[in-house]
Design a protein around this motif. Sequence first.
Motif, short mmCIF file in Angstrom:
data_model
loop_
_atom_site.label_atom_id
_atom_site.label_comp_id
_atom_site.label_asym_id
_atom_site.label_seq_id
_atom_site.Cartn_x
_atom_site.Cartn_y
_atom_site.Cartn_z
N GLU A 142 72.32 31.46 16.28
CA GLU A 142 73.04 31.40 17.56
C GLU A 142 72.46 30.90 18.16
OE1 GLU A 142 76.84 31.83 20.11
OE2 GLU A 142 76.69 33.39 19.19
N MET A 143 72.34 29.47 18.66
CA MET A 143 71.51 29.08 19.99
C MET A 143 71.82 29.41 20.96
SD MET A 143 68.82 27.73 18.48
CE MET A 143 68.08 27.06 16.70
N GLY A 144 71.37 30.08 22.36
CA GLY A 144 72.18 30.32 23.82
C GLY A 144 73.39 31.21 23.21
N CYS A 145 72.86 32.34 22.31
CA CYS A 145 74.22 34.15 22.13
C CYS A 145 74.53 33.99 23.08
CB CYS A 145 73.60 34.55 21.47
SG CYS A 145 72.41 35.44 22.16
N GLY A 146 73.66 34.19 24.41
CA GLY A 146 74.75 34.53 25.60
C GLY A 146 74.91 36.87 25.36
N THR A 147 75.70 37.10 25.76
CA THR A 147 76.32 38.29 24.97
C THR A 147 76.49 39.16 23.69
OG1 THR A 147 78.20 38.18 25.89
CG2 THR A 147 76.30 38.94 27.87
N GLY A 148 76.28 37.80 22.97
CA GLY A 148 76.50 37.65 21.44
C GLY A 148 78.20 38.11 21.48
N ALA A 149 78.74 37.48 21.80
CA ALA A 149 80.42 37.18 21.49
C ALA A 149 80.76 36.79 20.36
CB ALA A 149 81.14 36.81 22.63
N ASN A 150 79.90 36.20 19.60
CA ASN A 150 80.02 35.16 18.82
C ASN A 150 79.75 35.99 17.41
OD1 ASN A 150 81.80 32.87 19.62
ND2 ASN A 150 79.93 31.40 20.46
N VAL A 151 78.83 37.21 18.05
CA VAL A 151 78.07 37.89 16.45
C VAL A 151 79.44 38.65 15.53
CG1 VAL A 151 76.66 40.02 16.34
CG2 VAL A 151 75.99 38.06 17.80
N PRO A 152 80.78 39.31 16.21
CA PRO A 152 81.22 40.17 15.85
C PRO A 152 82.17 38.79 14.31
CG PRO A 152 81.39 40.28 17.34
CD PRO A 152 80.77 39.37 17.65
N VAL A 153 82.42 37.57 14.33
CA VAL A 153 82.55 37.19 13.83
C VAL A 153 82.16 35.95 12.57
CG1 VAL A 153 83.77 34.03 13.59
CG2 VAL A 153 84.12 36.08 15.31
N LEU A 154 80.58 35.72 13.03
CA LEU A 154 79.38 35.82 12.06
C LEU A 154 79.03 36.39 11.75
CD1 LEU A 154 77.83 33.18 14.45
CD2 LEU A 154 79.46 32.57 12.92
N ARG A 155 79.23 37.53 11.70
CA ARG A 155 78.85 38.91 11.42
C ARG A 155 79.68 39.11 9.00
NH1 ARG A 155 76.15 44.72 12.93
NH2 ARG A 155 78.48 44.29 13.80
N ARG A 156 81.51 38.89 10.09
CA ARG A 156 82.63 39.20 9.12
C ARG A 156 82.36 38.16 7.74
NH1 ARG A 156 85.55 40.22 13.47
NH2 ARG A 156 86.49 38.45 13.30
#
Length: 216
Positions: free
Chosen positions: A45-59
Amino acid sequence: MSDTREFYGRWADLYDRLASLPFAESWRERAADSLALSPGDTVVEMGCGTGANVPVLRRRVGPEGRVVGLDLTREMIERARGRPDRAGDGVHYLLGDATRPPVRGADAVLATFVAGIFADPAAAVDAWCDSVRPGGRVALLNFQRSENPLAAPLDVAFEGFVRLSAPGARLSRQSHAGAFERRVAAARDRLTERTVDRRYETFGGGFLGLVSGRVE
């Protein structure tokens, strides 16, 4: 870049609160779906900020996959690393410039709400496409004006949104919405040039546009 780093560093707490609002979860799901991820994949994720998208991507990539978050702002990365649901095995955060990502051979790249802040968004998209293996996908999620007639009263707030979310815009008397839209359009155009099997969808009342494509 220093202005951008300072701006997002100062507003990291508010940014995290807004990014974590429950209604945004469906946006994240749709963005992740557009990448066609499989277990074991590596997604950046480019420009991931505080990682809010990470849980969705990790699933999507599972315990054997990897999620890499790249951001220019140390405060954003530190907040992401401090959230248990956004850190742990298979999750890696890098402090760096998303226009010059230090990654190659990823299975997919996601960029949400960042294309409009770059001086040369087309060059940024080139760098993202170069970071993906042949056959991988790149997706851009951005705010935009809605073409829905019922949403016209809300379009007047678009300039306000851009001023609040873009470095340096709040103190300027010039309109920034037009420049923001041109940068987003330039990013989308370059992604169209660089990919095949492209998809475009709008949601959120038409105020969100998601473009994705497969790199050959």
